[in-house]
Enzyme design. Structure first.
Site, mmCIF file in Angstrom:
data_model
loop_
_atom_site.group_PDB
_atom_site.id
_atom_site.type_symbol
_atom_site.label_atom_id
_atom_site.label_comp_id
_atom_site.label_asym_id
_atom_site.label_seq_id
_atom_site.Cartn_x
_atom_site.Cartn_y
_atom_site.Cartn_z
ATOM 1 N N ARG A 130 0.858 -1.081 0.218
ATOM 2 C CA ARG A 130 -0.022 -0.039 0.069
ATOM 3 C C ARG A 130 0.956 1.196 -0.039
ATOM 4 O O ARG A 130 0.583 2.343 0.504
ATOM 5 C CB ARG A 130 -0.882 0.057 1.349
ATOM 6 C CG ARG A 130 -1.759 -1.103 1.114
ATOM 7 C CD ARG A 130 -3.015 -1.273 0.167
ATOM 8 N NE ARG A 130 -3.624 -2.213 0.134
ATOM 9 C CZ ARG A 130 -3.317 -3.635 -0.314
ATOM 10 N NH1 ARG A 130 -2.137 -3.847 -0.777
ATOM 11 N NH2 ARG A 130 -4.158 -4.550 -0.029
ATOM 12 N N SER B 184 -11.118 -0.123 3.224
ATOM 13 C CA SER B 184 -10.132 -0.043 4.487
ATOM 14 C C SER B 184 -9.632 1.128 4.984
ATOM 15 O O SER B 184 -9.155 1.875 3.969
ATOM 16 C CB SER B 184 -9.120 -1.399 4.264
ATOM 17 O OG SER B 184 -9.821 -2.525 3.856
ATOM 18 N N GLU C 12 -4.732 3.914 5.560
ATOM 19 C CA GLU C 12 -4.487 3.618 4.187
ATOM 20 C C GLU C 12 -5.157 4.562 3.361
ATOM 21 O O GLU C 12 -4.973 4.704 2.271
ATOM 22 C CB GLU C 12 -5.532 2.193 3.927
ATOM 23 C CG GLU C 12 -5.225 1.654 2.531
ATOM 24 C CD GLU C 12 -5.482 0.287 2.315
ATOM 25 O OE1 GLU C 12 -6.243 0.005 1.339
ATOM 26 O OE2 GLU C 12 -5.429 -0.670 3.364
#
Length: 297
Positions: free
Chosen positions: A163, A214, A285
């Protein structure tokens, strides 16, 4: 170009959370010359430039974003270079591309069918799901640097990790991505995999209210972010109209009228609870954009 620049455009409805204030200046380009001219104007005017795509992984400040916001939603197009090798513009939907390539019998993007973002965002965040990530198929990207230079950058130079990528630290505009997929597969079998991923996603993730997926990255190791948030009793917790989803504790829902400040405050509360219970500081995130919206930690 000047006739396409719009002042004070609300950004809330352009993001998955449906929160956020206006852009000082807004541009949705479809042609390279318009984008080049706008970025040159911003440089000469000493205005910061913020690039957004599908708006699925963003939290935009309630007071908005200063400078020029470039929205690449209409920056679309896919070119087949050879069997399994494609060049995809940054505004294309990664989920739609997953379907298109599967129907050709090209494997590699089946995991992305439920990811609601754009190709550009997928590159910058190194998006992923089901144990796969965008870097698995990425060969290179074309970027526009802060000086207006077009440059081809190999995937190996982008610092792609879970990520994350070096693009998050650069003032570059991702224009397109070159992907190497695996041809020669049975389309029906790939579509079957896609259906399995979709079924799992619908069973485990909330829908019906605006959310960006998320909220926190998984920290590594056996303990997942959602599992720790769940065990810490955070499901259903709320600040204003922002609420931790009952179905999945790593999702925050806008149940109607939430503000960016509500979501940020709830995220901070979630992070602090996990630190207290598990000794792990979860990392967002979500990307934070705009004035007065800062993540401490």
């Amino acid at each position: 170009m000047k006739d396409q620049l719009q002042p004070g455009v609300s950004l809330a409805l352009l993001t998955a959370y449906q929160v956020g204030g206006p852009a000082e200046w807004y541009l949705q380009p479809t042609k390279a010359e318009v984008l080049d001219e706008a970025l040159g104007w911003a440089r000469r005017s000493e205005l910061p430039v913020t690039v957004i795509g599908a708006g699925t992984n963003l939290l935009i400040s309630d007071v908005g974003i200063g400078g020029l916001v470039v929205h690449l939603r209409s920056w679309r197009g896919t070119q087949i270079l050879e069997e399994g090798l494609i060049e995809v513009k940054a505004g294309e939907s990664i989920a739609a591309l997953a379907f298109q390539t599967a129907r050709r019998g090209w494997a590699g993007l089946e995991w992305a069918v439920g990811v609601p973002g754009s190709i550009g965002g997928a590159v910058v965040m190194n998006a992923g799901a089901h144990g796969a990530q965008f870097s698995d198929t990425l060969e290179s990207v074309e970027v526009l640097t802060e000086t207006g230079e077009r440059r081809r950058v190999a995937a190996g130079e982008l610092g792609l990790t879970y990520r994350s990528s070096l693009l998050q630290q650069r003032d570059w505009v991702v224009l397109s991505a070159r992907l190497r997929l695996a041809p020669g597969h049975q389309p029906a079998r790939l579509i079957e995999h896609i259906d399995e991923f979709n079924t799992f996603r619908h069973r485990t993730q909330p829908s019906g209210f605006p959310n960006c997926g998320s909220v926190f990255r998984n920290p590594g190791g056996e303990k997942k972010a959602g599992w720790m948030l769940d065990r810490s009793g955070l499901k259903g917790q709320s600040v204003g109209a922002a609420q931790v989803a009952e179905q999945h504790a790593n999702f925050i829902l806008n149940r109607g009228g939430a503000t960016a400040r509500d979501i940020l405050t709830l995220m901070t509360r979630m992070r602090d609870r996990v630190v207290a219970d598990w000794g792990i500081a979860l990392k967002p995130e979500v990307r934070f954009l705009g004035r007065g919206l800062n993540w401490a930690g």
